[in-house]
Enzyme design. Structure first.
Site, PDB file in Angstrom:
ATOM      1  N   HIS A   1      11.633  69.942  46.324  1.00 36.12           N
ATOM      2  CA  HIS A   1      12.206  71.202  45.809  1.00 36.12           C
ATOM      3  C   HIS A   1      11.169  72.076  45.114  1.00 36.12           C
ATOM      4  O   HIS A   1      11.539  72.976  44.365  1.00 36.12           O
ATOM      5  CB  HIS A   1      13.366  70.895  44.854  1.00 36.12           C
ATOM      6  CG  HIS A   1      14.582  70.355  45.559  1.00 36.12           C
ATOM      7  ND1 HIS A   1      15.541  69.592  44.924  1.00 36.12           N
ATOM      8  CD2 HIS A   1      14.989  70.473  46.855  1.00 36.12           C
ATOM      9  CE1 HIS A   1      16.485  69.261  45.803  1.00 36.12           C
ATOM     10  NE2 HIS A   1      16.166  69.777  46.968  1.00 36.12           N
TER      11      HIS A   1
ATOM     12  N   GLN B   1      13.119  65.020  44.143  1.00 37.06           N
ATOM     13  CA  GLN B   1      13.852  66.289  44.032  1.00 37.06           C
ATOM     14  C   GLN B   1      13.497  66.962  42.714  1.00 37.06           C
ATOM     15  O   GLN B   1      13.889  68.089  42.464  1.00 37.06           O
ATOM     16  CB  GLN B   1      15.359  66.022  44.059  1.00 37.06           C
ATOM     17  CG  GLN B   1      15.847  65.373  45.329  1.00 37.06           C
ATOM     18  CD  GLN B   1      17.269  64.851  45.148  1.00 37.06           C
ATOM     19  OE1 GLN B   1      18.240  65.570  45.286  1.00 37.06           O
ATOM     20  NE2 GLN B   1      17.393  63.582  44.834  1.00 37.06           N
TER      21      GLN B   1
ATOM     22  N   CYS C   1       4.130  90.886  46.170  1.00 36.28           N
ATOM     23  CA  CYS C   1       2.786  90.779  46.781  1.00 36.28           C
ATOM     24  C   CYS C   1       2.322  89.330  46.930  1.00 36.28           C
ATOM     25  O   CYS C   1       1.247  89.079  47.449  1.00 36.28           O
ATOM     26  CB  CYS C   1       1.771  91.596  45.985  1.00 36.28           C
ATOM     27  SG  CYS C   1       1.282  90.822  44.431  1.00 36.28           S
TER      28      CYS C   1
END
Ligand code: NAD
Ligand code: ZN
Length: 247
Positions: free
Chosen positions: A118, A100, A129
């Site tokens: 994560h 994590q 963009c």
């Protein structure tokens, strides 16, 4: 049988072992966890990592994000717990790490099969963009913006309200369903859906070894083989037990 011996036996018998790590494994590398007395959330409001807040107030979010994630990550070094996990992989004892954490310390320690559930801090992406930038751009301005379109850049780790990145999410759940053992290190298990991973292992008949300074939600609910202590101390003991043919 003592718990350390039981854990070592489970590791020796395992055919597909995973590690599932949280902020606690990096505490001894100088990176504070989110929760607990020394935790980040005692100093900052978690809203700074809320996606809609970030879009509305990027200046405020970025000030906290820099202090929390970019001030000490560069200097942080892996500790013995990260190194012993890398060693377990080299010995073909550990299949993969599902982490994590977003601090890159497993890779710095030499681990190759690392699933970053994560995301990570190595790159940033323009919110408009989608142009990607290396993390060095963070140092150049108060709020990093895109050179193409001028929009704000967001780190490539997930904020509250964001989906788990792919293919990391699918790979993690697939491995959890196949594993017969998972080493859960330094995590409260409160962050979802990451916290489901040990439950998936259990549901499929696998075992759980837990390493933490404190008991967690997993300890009782999953009846883990609980090794209380600092991640580095316990991992050193496990590695030495595995190296010793008499243990
Ligand atoms: P957490 O902050 O909720 O809990 C940390 C856990 O580690 C606690 O259970 C605590 O008892 C334990 N712990 C503390 N010191 C320890 C040590 N020396 N050895 C073993 N265990 C120790 O962390 P979490 O469960 O990972 O969830 C927080 C979220 O925060 C995660 O999603 C993670 O992405 C993120 N986060 C990451 C970092 C990082 O990348 N290093 C740092 C802070 C938060
Ligand atoms: Zn752009």
């Amino acid at each position: 049988m003592n718990t350390l011996k039981k854990a070592i036996d489970l590791i020796k018998e395992s055919r597909l072992m995973l590690a599932f790590t949280g902020a606690g494994i990096s505490v001894e590398s100088g990176i504070p966890p989110f929760r607990g007395p020394e935790g980040i959330w005692n100093k900052y409001d978690p809203i700074v990592l809320d996606l809609s807040y970030f879009y509305a107030k990027p200046q405020k979010s970025w000030k906290a994000i820099k202090e929390i994630f970019y001030s000490f990550f560069d200097e942080a070094k892996p500790n013995p717990a990260h190194h012993k996990l890398a060693w377990l992989e080299q010995q073909h004892i550990l299949h993969s790490i599902i982490t994590q954490n977003i601090d890159n310390l497993h890779q710095k320690a030499g681990s190759k099969n690392v699933i970053e559930f994560h995301g990570h801090t190595r790159t940033l992406t323009c919110i408009k963009c989608k142009q990607q930038y290396p993390s060095e751009v963070v140092k150049r301005s108060k709020v990093p913006v895109c050179q193409n379109c001028g929009s704000v850049l967001k780190p490539d780790f997930i904020f509250f309200g964001e989906a788990i990145p792919e293919p990391a999410g699918s790979r993690a759940f697939d491995l959890a369903a196949r594993a017969d053992l998972i080493l859960v290190i330094g995590t409260t298990g409160e962050v979802m859906p990451a916290g489901q991973i040990p439950y998936i292992v259990k549901r499929n008949g696998g075992n759980i070894i837990e390493i933490n300074t404190e008991k967690s939600a997993f300890t009782h609910q999953l009846d883990t083989c609980f090794l209380q202590g600092k991640a580095s101390d316990i991992m050193i003991q496990i590695a030495s037990g595995l190296s010793n043919p008499l243990s």
